[in-house]
Design an enzyme around this catalytic site. Structure first.
Site, PDB file in Angstrom:
ATOM      1  N   CYS A 129       0.817  -1.231   0.000  1.00 27.55           N
ATOM      2  CA  CYS A 129       0.000   0.000   0.000  1.00 27.55           C
ATOM      3  C   CYS A 129       0.847   1.277   0.000  1.00 27.55           C
ATOM      4  O   CYS A 129       0.326   2.371  -0.241  1.00 27.55           O
ATOM      5  CB  CYS A 129      -0.928   0.012   1.203  1.00 27.55           C
ATOM      6  N   HIS A 279      -3.829   6.988   1.664  1.00 23.90           N
ATOM      7  CA  HIS A 279      -4.070   5.632   1.167  1.00 23.90           C
ATOM      8  C   HIS A 279      -5.489   5.210   1.580  1.00 23.90           C
ATOM      9  O   HIS A 279      -5.984   5.602   2.631  1.00 23.90           O
ATOM     10  CB  HIS A 279      -3.026   4.676   1.760  1.00 23.90           C
ATOM     11  N   ASN A 309     -10.154  -1.089  -1.161  1.00 26.74           N
ATOM     12  CA  ASN A 309      -8.700  -0.890  -1.061  1.00 26.74           C
ATOM     13  C   ASN A 309      -8.041  -1.494  -2.301  1.00 26.74           C
ATOM     14  O   ASN A 309      -8.098  -2.704  -2.504  1.00 26.74           O
ATOM     15  CB  ASN A 309      -8.196  -1.564   0.218  1.00 26.74           C
TER      16      ASN A 309
HETATM   17  O1  UT7 Z   1      -4.014  -1.364   3.265  1.00 27.13           O
HETATM   18  C1  UT7 Z   1      -3.441  -1.447   4.558  1.00 27.13           C
HETATM   19  C2  UT7 Z   1      -3.890  -2.657   5.207  1.00 27.13           C
HETATM   20  N1  UT7 Z   1      -5.177  -2.794   5.774  1.00 27.13           N
HETATM   21  C3  UT7 Z   1      -5.688  -2.023   6.754  1.00 27.13           C
HETATM   22  O2  UT7 Z   1      -5.208  -0.961   7.045  1.00 27.13           O
HETATM   23  C4  UT7 Z   1      -6.864  -2.566   7.519  1.00 27.13           C
HETATM   24  C5  UT7 Z   1      -6.723  -2.277   9.010  1.00 27.13           C
HETATM   25  N2  UT7 Z   1      -7.723  -2.933   9.856  1.00 27.13           N
HETATM   26  C6  UT7 Z   1      -9.044  -2.718   9.722  1.00 27.13           C
HETATM   27  O3  UT7 Z   1      -9.474  -1.994   8.858  1.00 27.13           O
HETATM   28  C7  UT7 Z   1      -9.971  -3.373  10.713  1.00 27.13           C
HETATM   29  O4  UT7 Z   1      -9.220  -4.012  11.717  1.00 27.13           O
HETATM   30  C8  UT7 Z   1     -10.965  -4.365  10.081  1.00 27.13           C
HETATM   31  C9  UT7 Z   1     -11.994  -3.627   9.267  1.00 27.13           C
HETATM   32  C10 UT7 Z   1     -10.242  -5.371   9.201  1.00 27.13           C
HETATM   33  C11 UT7 Z   1     -11.711  -5.167  11.172  1.00 27.13           C
HETATM   34  O5  UT7 Z   1     -12.385  -4.273  12.033  1.00 27.13           O
HETATM   35  P1  UT7 Z   1     -12.285  -4.445  13.618  1.00 27.13           P
HETATM   36  O6  UT7 Z   1     -13.152  -3.430  14.212  1.00 27.13           O
HETATM   37  O7  UT7 Z   1     -10.833  -4.426  13.990  1.00 27.13           O
HETATM   38  O8  UT7 Z   1     -12.924  -5.848  13.845  1.00 27.13           O
HETATM   39  P2  UT7 Z   1     -12.296  -7.166  14.519  1.00 27.13           P
HETATM   40  O9  UT7 Z   1     -11.232  -7.756  13.656  1.00 27.13           O
HETATM   41  O10 UT7 Z   1     -11.953  -6.872  15.959  1.00 27.13           O
HETATM   42  O11 UT7 Z   1     -13.549  -8.113  14.528  1.00 27.13           O
HETATM   43  C12 UT7 Z   1     -14.720  -7.834  15.286  1.00 27.13           C
HETATM   44  C13 UT7 Z   1     -15.713  -8.940  14.988  1.00 27.13           C
HETATM   45  C14 UT7 Z   1     -15.120 -10.326  15.107  1.00 27.13           C
HETATM   46  O12 UT7 Z   1     -16.107 -11.176  15.614  1.00 27.13           O
HETATM   47  P3  UT7 Z   1     -16.125 -11.594  17.179  1.00 27.13           P
HETATM   48  O13 UT7 Z   1     -14.821 -12.298  17.398  1.00 27.13           O
HETATM   49  O14 UT7 Z   1     -16.231 -10.308  17.922  1.00 27.13           O
HETATM   50  O15 UT7 Z   1     -17.319 -12.471  17.277  1.00 27.13           O
HETATM   51  C15 UT7 Z   1     -14.830 -10.706  13.692  1.00 27.13           C
HETATM   52  O16 UT7 Z   1     -14.834 -12.111  13.493  1.00 27.13           O
HETATM   53  O17 UT7 Z   1     -16.168  -8.823  13.649  1.00 27.13           O
HETATM   54  C16 UT7 Z   1     -15.987 -10.055  12.983  1.00 27.13           C
HETATM   55  N3  UT7 Z   1     -15.733  -9.794  11.560  1.00 27.13           N
HETATM   56  C17 UT7 Z   1     -16.715  -9.658  10.660  1.00 27.13           C
HETATM   57  N4  UT7 Z   1     -18.055  -9.699  10.775  1.00 27.13           N
HETATM   58  C18 UT7 Z   1     -18.777  -9.509   9.660  1.00 27.13           C
HETATM   59  C19 UT7 Z   1     -14.546  -9.652  10.934  1.00 27.13           C
HETATM   60  N5  UT7 Z   1     -14.749  -9.409   9.632  1.00 27.13           N
HETATM   61  C20 UT7 Z   1     -16.083  -9.418   9.440  1.00 27.13           C
HETATM   62  C21 UT7 Z   1     -16.893  -9.223   8.316  1.00 27.13           C
HETATM   63  N6  UT7 Z   1     -18.235  -9.291   8.488  1.00 27.13           N
HETATM   64  N7  UT7 Z   1     -16.392  -8.986   7.082  1.00 27.13           N
END
Ligand code: UT7
Length: 352
Positions: A129, A279, A309
């Site tokens: 990225c 980005h 992205n």
């Molecule tokens: O290009 C550079 C690289 N990428 C980034 O910069 C991305 C950086 N990170 C993020 O954008 C965020 O961490 C995410 C959007 C990927 C995830 O958001 P989050 O608020 O950190 O969620 P999390 O990983 O803590 O997950 C919360 C819950 C989990 O369920 P439980 O364990 O609480 O039951 C996940 O399993 O959300 C669940 N989850 C989803 N639910 C529905 C994770 N992905 C999804 C999804 N749909 N697509």
């Protein structure tokens, strides 16, 4: 004094729009199934990321990353009023190359029809990225030194083939789309330090290398690839893996720090900058960066809502999109800050 000028800009996204509603029903072949394949939904995706839809290449097996790069490149070269044969160096950033080797820049050179005419230098760079800022720093150095005079800098990604269409991969799968952006850079004679490429800075912290990665194979092993790609019990190595929270926190920190450093080191303020183009990984990351770095919100340009992205492509794609909408005008000064896998990050200030 020789400085680097942006001579042309172009971008390309494929036609297929995949909404948050549809993505939950897609299988590995990108075919909509009658029943939901992945446990995800529009509300979760929009709330956590701001993404509503993204673009995918056709699922007929005939489109390569180099094809997306080619379309964006042709548009950037035409925008510069040049011919492909004028290009004397190609720098291509991608994390989704056509194949492991050779690099994809040579494929683009061939598809541009200049391989046997110019034999120009071709670089692939692997800064994910952050590739566009890293590539701009390289291009700027080459041009100031007089090494090359017409550099084609491309960011291109075909992500949709390497995502895990299942609940296991949903955290990463919903974020990414396909697309490409390109710039042509060349020299100009000026003593005005505020013209052209004003500033570039590139950083990395290898401690974060495994926090966002796509291994596919491990070269230390014999055999280096030892799984059945169709067996879901074995094939996790085929898909990107991310510690989302660590990436999110480091992204905010890296982009805030590099934005502030860009202004401090150039003595510029937001009065000197027309647009902030971060980005496009997550709208929430960008909103946090804007809040912490005190960036005027009306100067922020995003495309994540409808392109997702696109990794190395996000910066030129976003600038070109808003140029086509009439917002970005010739001569506007842009501050761009980026963060990605590696970890890598950086910032650039340039006039378009
Ligand atoms: O290009 C550079 C690289 N990428 C980034 O910069 C991305 C950086 N990170 C993020 O954008 C965020 O961490 C995410 C959007 C990927 C995830 O958001 P989050 O608020 O950190 O969620 P999390 O990983 O803590 O997950 C919360 C819950 C989990 O369920 P439980 O364990 O609480 O039951 C996940 O399993 O959300 C669940 N989850 C989803 N639910 C529905 C994770 N992905 C999804 C999804 N749909 N697509």
């Amino acid at each position: 004094m020789i400085r680097t000028k942006v001579l042309g800009l172009g971008s390309y996204v494929p036609d297929r729009v995949v909404t948050n509603e549809e993505i939950a029903f897609l299988n590995d072949q990108h075919v909509r199934q009658a029943t939901q394949v992945t446990e995800t939904n529009d509300q979760w995706i929009q709330q956590r990321t701001g993404i509503k839809e993204r673009r995918y290449v056709p699922n007929d097996g005939a489109t390569w990353t180099s094809d997306l790069a080619l379309e964006a490149s042709k548009r950037a070269i035409a925008d510069a009023g040049l011919q492909p044969t004028d290009i004397d160096c190609i720098i291509l950033g991608t994390l989704s190359p056509d194949f492991h080797f050779p690099g994809t820049a040579v494929v683009v050179q061939k598809k541009l029809g200049i391989a046997d005419k110019t034999s120009c230098a071709c670089f692939d760079i692997r800064q994910q990225c952050s590739a566009f800022v890293y590539g701009m720093q390289m291009a700027d150095a080459f041009i100031r030194c007089g090494t090359y005079k017409r550099i084609l800098l491309i960011g291109a990604e075909l992500h949709s083939h390497a995502l895990d269409y299942s609940t296991r991969g949903r955290d990463v799968m919903v974020l990414f789309g396909d697309g490409a952006g390109a710039m042509v850079l060349g020299p100009m004679e000026t003593d005005d330090p505020k013209q052209g490429v004003v500033y570039t800075a590139a950083h990395a912290d290898g401690n974060g290398a495994m926090d966002l990665c796509l291994k596919i194979f491990e070269i230390a092993r014999l055999p280096y690839l030892d799984y059945d790609p169709r067996d879901r019990e074995q094939n996790a190595l085929m898909y990107p893996k991310m510690d989302g929270k660590r990436v999110f926190l480091n992204a905010v920190r890296g982009m805030v720090m590099s934005t502030q450093a860009a202004l401090a080191k150039t003595g510029m303020s937001w009065d000197d900058i027309q647009w902030f183009v971060p980005h496009q990984a997550n709208l929430r990351i960008n909103e946090k960066v804007v809040e912490v770095a005190k960036i005027p919100p009306e100067k922020v340009l995003n495309t994540i809502e409808f392109y997702g992205n696109t990794t190395a492509a996000t910066v030129p794609l976003t600038i070109d999109y808003w140029r086509q909408q009439g917002k970005v005008k010739k001569g506007d000064r842009v501050l761009s800050s980026v963060f990605g896998s590696g970890f890598t990050w950086g910032a650039a200030i340039f006039t378009v």
